[in-house]
Design a protein around this motif. Structure first.
Motif, short mmCIF file in Angstrom:
data_model
loop_
_atom_site.label_atom_id
_atom_site.label_comp_id
_atom_site.label_asym_id
_atom_site.label_seq_id
_atom_site.Cartn_x
_atom_site.Cartn_y
_atom_site.Cartn_z
N TYR A 67 0.93 -1.09 0.09
CA TYR A 67 0.03 0.10 -0.11
C TYR A 67 0.66 1.14 -0.04
CZ TYR A 67 -3.54 3.32 1.49
OH TYR A 67 -4.50 4.52 1.44
N ASP A 68 1.92 1.25 0.78
CA ASP A 68 2.77 2.45 1.01
C ASP A 68 3.43 2.67 -0.38
OD1 ASP A 68 3.83 4.54 2.78
OD2 ASP A 68 5.80 3.57 2.07
N ILE A 69 3.99 1.57 -1.23
CA ILE A 69 4.53 1.77 -2.49
C ILE A 69 3.50 2.24 -3.46
CG2 ILE A 69 5.64 0.39 -4.45
CD1 ILE A 69 6.70 -1.51 -2.02
N ALA A 70 2.35 1.73 -3.52
CA ALA A 70 1.26 2.28 -4.24
C ALA A 70 1.02 3.60 -4.07
CB ALA A 70 -0.08 1.09 -3.94
N LEU A 71 1.08 4.02 -2.78
CA LEU A 71 0.75 5.42 -2.69
C LEU A 71 1.75 6.41 -3.18
CD1 LEU A 71 -0.83 5.69 0.90
CD2 LEU A 71 -2.07 5.73 -0.94
N PRO B 4 -8.42 4.54 5.08
CA PRO B 4 -8.83 5.99 5.42
C PRO B 4 -7.87 6.59 6.57
CG PRO B 4 -10.39 4.24 6.24
CD PRO B 4 -9.36 3.46 5.39
N LYS B 5 -7.11 5.71 7.24
CA LYS B 5 -6.40 6.33 8.42
C LYS B 5 -4.64 6.30 7.87
CE LYS B 5 -8.94 4.67 12.11
NZ LYS B 5 -8.90 4.14 13.34
N ASP B 6 -4.34 5.80 6.79
CA ASP B 6 -2.80 5.75 6.42
C ASP B 6 -2.78 6.38 5.24
OD1 ASP B 6 -2.22 4.28 8.67
OD2 ASP B 6 -2.39 2.32 7.76
N GLY B 7 -1.61 7.49 5.24
CA GLY B 7 -1.19 7.72 3.89
C GLY B 7 0.34 7.53 3.58
N ILE B 8 0.81 8.34 2.73
CA ILE B 8 2.34 7.72 2.94
C ILE B 8 3.12 7.78 4.24
CG2 ILE B 8 4.73 8.45 1.76
CD1 ILE B 8 2.99 9.20 -0.66
N ARG B 9 3.86 6.89 4.73
CA ARG B 9 4.48 6.90 5.76
C ARG B 9 5.98 6.48 5.65
NH1 ARG B 9 0.83 1.82 8.20
NH2 ARG B 9 0.54 1.62 5.89
N ASP B 10 6.63 7.34 6.47
CA ASP B 10 8.25 7.21 6.36
C ASP B 10 8.80 6.37 7.32
OD1 ASP B 10 8.26 8.80 4.11
OD2 ASP B 10 8.79 10.70 5.30
N ASP B 11 7.87 5.88 8.35
CA ASP B 11 8.31 4.83 9.37
C ASP B 11 9.05 3.60 8.62
OD1 ASP B 11 7.55 6.60 11.28
OD2 ASP B 11 5.60 5.53 11.29
N MET B 12 10.14 3.08 9.06
CA MET B 12 10.57 1.72 8.49
C MET B 12 9.46 0.57 8.89
SD MET B 12 14.29 -0.07 9.22
CE MET B 12 15.29 0.99 8.33
N TYR B 13 9.24 0.65 10.07
CA TYR B 13 8.18 -0.44 10.34
C TYR B 13 6.65 0.25 10.68
CZ TYR B 13 12.23 -2.89 11.72
OH TYR B 13 13.76 -3.38 11.70
N LEU B 14 5.91 -0.25 9.37
CA LEU B 14 4.62 0.17 9.31
C LEU B 14 3.57 -0.45 10.22
CD1 LEU B 14 4.59 0.71 5.51
CD2 LEU B 14 5.04 2.34 7.32
N ASN B 15 2.64 0.31 10.98
CA ASN B 15 1.89 -0.43 11.88
C ASN B 15 0.75 -1.20 11.05
OD1 ASN B 15 2.78 0.68 14.06
ND2 ASN B 15 1.58 2.55 13.99
#
Length: 200
Positions: free
Chosen positions: A32-36, A56-67
């Protein structure tokens, strides 16, 4: 140009799972992060982009470990538990959009993004599956060649083992626009994980 970007799995299906220390990594979150990020990049170049799987809660995230979560929807609709129903739902959504958009765009493509899971010791480069459609094969080949060129420039001598192959996968068989499925790396392999987990 118009793109339908689909991230693999989502909702009740985490996809491939890897454990790193006490953390569980879910394919659905990283795909999902790669798709965004891909969607954002395409839009900055003027493309019309639909992100088919959405959280609806997650946009692009820069964290290494995604919740990890199971909040993802397919254009606002809950994602079914049954695998075939999940695939059919996203195919139907894309095909509906395509039947409307093909009157307005000369270039339309669908890209389905996944993270592979193999033996822990198996490193893999990004590879591409395409449908029987010539335009699908052309897109997969162009992307593979671009990756190879970047590797040759930035990591001379390393080589690039990514490949292009026809696969009779449900999603590639039933999507109407030219479509490819991208496998970004092996979530079990620590070297591939560096590529998958890094925000760049």
């Amino acid at each position: 140009a118009c793109f339908y970007i689909i991230s693999g799995h989502g909702g009740p299906d985490p996809g491939a799972v890897a454990k790193v220390g006490n953390r569980m990594l879910h394919e659905a979150e990283y795909a999902y992060d790669i798709a965004l990020r891909l969607a954002h990049n395409l839009m900055t170049h003027g493309a019309t982009v639909y992100v088919i799987i959405q959280d609806p809660k997650d946009g692009i995230r820069d964290d290494m470990y995604l919740n990890n979560s199971s909040n993802e929807t397919c254009l606002g609709e809950p994602i079914p538990r049954n695998q075939l129903e999940r695939l059919k739902q996203r195919v139907d959504k894309v095909n509906d959009l395509y039947n409307r958009d093909k009157k307005s765009f000369k270039y339309i493509r669908a890209i389905d993004i996944h993270v592979d899971s193999r033996n822990r010791g198996k490193r893999i480069d990004v590879f591409f599956y395409h449908s029987k459609d010539k335009h699908s094969k052309d897109l997969a080949t162009t992307m593979r060649d671009l990756f190879k060129g970047k590797y040759d420039r930035h990591q001379p001598g390393r080589g690039f083992g990514g490949f292009v192959e026809h696969r009779n996968l449900y999603i590639l068989r039933h999507l109407q626009p030219p479509s490819i499925l991208v496998e970004t790396g092996n979530i079990q392999n620590e070297f591939d994980r560096k590529r998958i987990l890094s925000n760049n």
